[in-house]
Design a protein around this motif. Structure first.
Motif, PDB file in Angstrom:
ATOM      1  N   GLN A 213       0.504  -0.778  -2.854  1.00 59.52           N
ATOM      2  CA  GLN A 213       0.922  -1.004  -1.470  1.00 59.52           C
ATOM      3  C   GLN A 213       0.940  -2.507  -1.202  1.00 59.52           C
ATOM      4  O   GLN A 213      -0.076  -3.187  -1.348  1.00 59.52           O
ATOM      5  N   ILE A 214       2.139  -2.985  -0.825  1.00 64.11           N
ATOM      6  CA  ILE A 214       2.341  -4.396  -0.571  1.00 64.11           C
ATOM      7  C   ILE A 214       2.489  -4.617   0.926  1.00 64.11           C
ATOM      8  O   ILE A 214       3.246  -3.909   1.587  1.00 64.11           O
TER       9      ILE A 214
ATOM     10  N   ASN B  93      10.292  -6.975  -7.485  1.00 60.98           N
ATOM     11  CA  ASN B  93      11.348  -6.100  -6.969  1.00 60.98           C
ATOM     12  C   ASN B  93      11.207  -5.802  -5.479  1.00 60.98           C
ATOM     13  O   ASN B  93      12.106  -5.207  -4.892  1.00 60.98           O
ATOM     14  N   SER B  94      10.092  -6.182  -4.884  1.00 58.26           N
ATOM     15  CA  SER B  94       9.830  -5.842  -3.486  1.00 58.26           C
ATOM     16  C   SER B  94      10.535  -6.754  -2.494  1.00 58.26           C
ATOM     17  O   SER B  94      10.779  -6.364  -1.350  1.00 58.26           O
TER      18      SER B  94
ATOM     19  N   LEU C  95       5.304  -1.972   1.941  1.00 58.71           N
ATOM     20  CA  LEU C  95       6.074  -1.286   0.915  1.00 58.71           C
ATOM     21  C   LEU C  95       5.098  -0.524   0.028  1.00 58.71           C
ATOM     22  O   LEU C  95       4.093  -1.089  -0.409  1.00 58.71           O
ATOM     23  N   THR C  96       5.380   0.736  -0.240  1.00 58.10           N
ATOM     24  CA  THR C  96       4.507   1.555  -1.087  1.00 58.10           C
ATOM     25  C   THR C  96       5.293   2.065  -2.286  1.00 58.10           C
ATOM     26  O   THR C  96       6.412   2.568  -2.132  1.00 58.10           O
ATOM     27  N   ARG C  97       4.709   1.941  -3.465  1.00 59.72           N
ATOM     28  CA  ARG C  97       5.295   2.455  -4.705  1.00 59.72           C
ATOM     29  C   ARG C  97       4.237   3.274  -5.433  1.00 59.72           C
ATOM     30  O   ARG C  97       3.044   2.958  -5.373  1.00 59.72           O
TER      31      ARG C  97
ATOM     32  N   ILE D  17      -1.192  -7.304  -2.324  1.00 57.49           N
ATOM     33  CA  ILE D  17      -0.909  -6.015  -2.931  1.00 57.49           C
ATOM     34  C   ILE D  17      -2.234  -5.331  -3.227  1.00 57.49           C
ATOM     35  O   ILE D  17      -3.155  -5.951  -3.773  1.00 57.49           O
TER      36      ILE D  17
ATOM     37  N   THR E 186       6.591  -4.837  -9.761  1.00 53.49           N
ATOM     38  CA  THR E 186       6.731  -4.226  -8.437  1.00 53.49           C
ATOM     39  C   THR E 186       6.808  -5.296  -7.361  1.00 53.49           C
ATOM     40  O   THR E 186       7.610  -5.199  -6.424  1.00 53.49           O
ATOM     41  N   ILE E 187       6.005  -6.328  -7.505  1.00 52.91           N
ATOM     42  CA  ILE E 187       6.045  -7.440  -6.546  1.00 52.91           C
ATOM     43  C   ILE E 187       7.417  -8.113  -6.587  1.00 52.91           C
ATOM     44  O   ILE E 187       8.042  -8.341  -5.545  1.00 52.91           O
TER      45      ILE E 187
END
Length: 148
Positions: free
Chosen positions: A144-145, A40-41, A13-15, A48, A37-38
């Motif tokens: 980026q997770i 919500n992922s 997952l990329t934010r 990460i 972000t973590i």
């Protein structure tokens, strides 16, 4: 021995986030943004990576408190002084040779474990984005997770 049944399906997952920063060692505490972000992922376990593109910015960790922020700034001034002549400045006339040196020494990314959906950082360890340029800048942060 076949361990293929031990593998879980992994995802990436990329934010991207943006920050407005001031000149000359503007340190922004981004820990809550990274942790959010973590959360919500939907990723429970993995890593990460926090990365900032650019050659006059950095990502690192620090105990984010006024004394250490001041000490950090003073230490960088000793390591890569802003008042000396750099070959970079002669070529580009932008006066930020020291900014490039500082950013290279600190680095543009850090990677952290994610355990049970939480950022695994120390109690006094905050993640910071640092603008090291001699002028204000909008800074991008790429999170980026990788995990499950």
């Amino acid at each position: 021995m076949n361990n293929s049944e031990d593998w879980s399906i992994m995802g990436v997952l990329t934010r991207q986030l943006q920050y407005e920063t001031q000149a000359n060692i503007d340190m922004v505490n981004i820990t809550s943004d990274v942790a959010g972000t973590i959360k919500n992922s939907g990723i429970k376990n993995g890593i990460i990576t926090v990365f900032t593109p650019g050659s006059t910015a950095a990502v690192t960790t620090i105990e984010y408190e006024p004394g250490l922020i001041y000490d950090f700034s003073q230490t960088l001034e000793k390591i890569a002084p802003s008042d000396v002549e750099y070959q970079h400045d002669k070529k580009w006339n932008d006066g930020n040779g020291f900014s490039h040196i500082r950013a290279s020494l600190l680095g543009q990314s850090e990677t952290f474990p994610i355990i049970e959906g939480e950022l695994a950082n120390g109690q006094w360890q905050q993640i910071v984005l640092i603008n090291l340029d001699n002028r204000p800048r909008y800074r991008e942060l790429i999170l980026q997770i990788y995990g499950e």
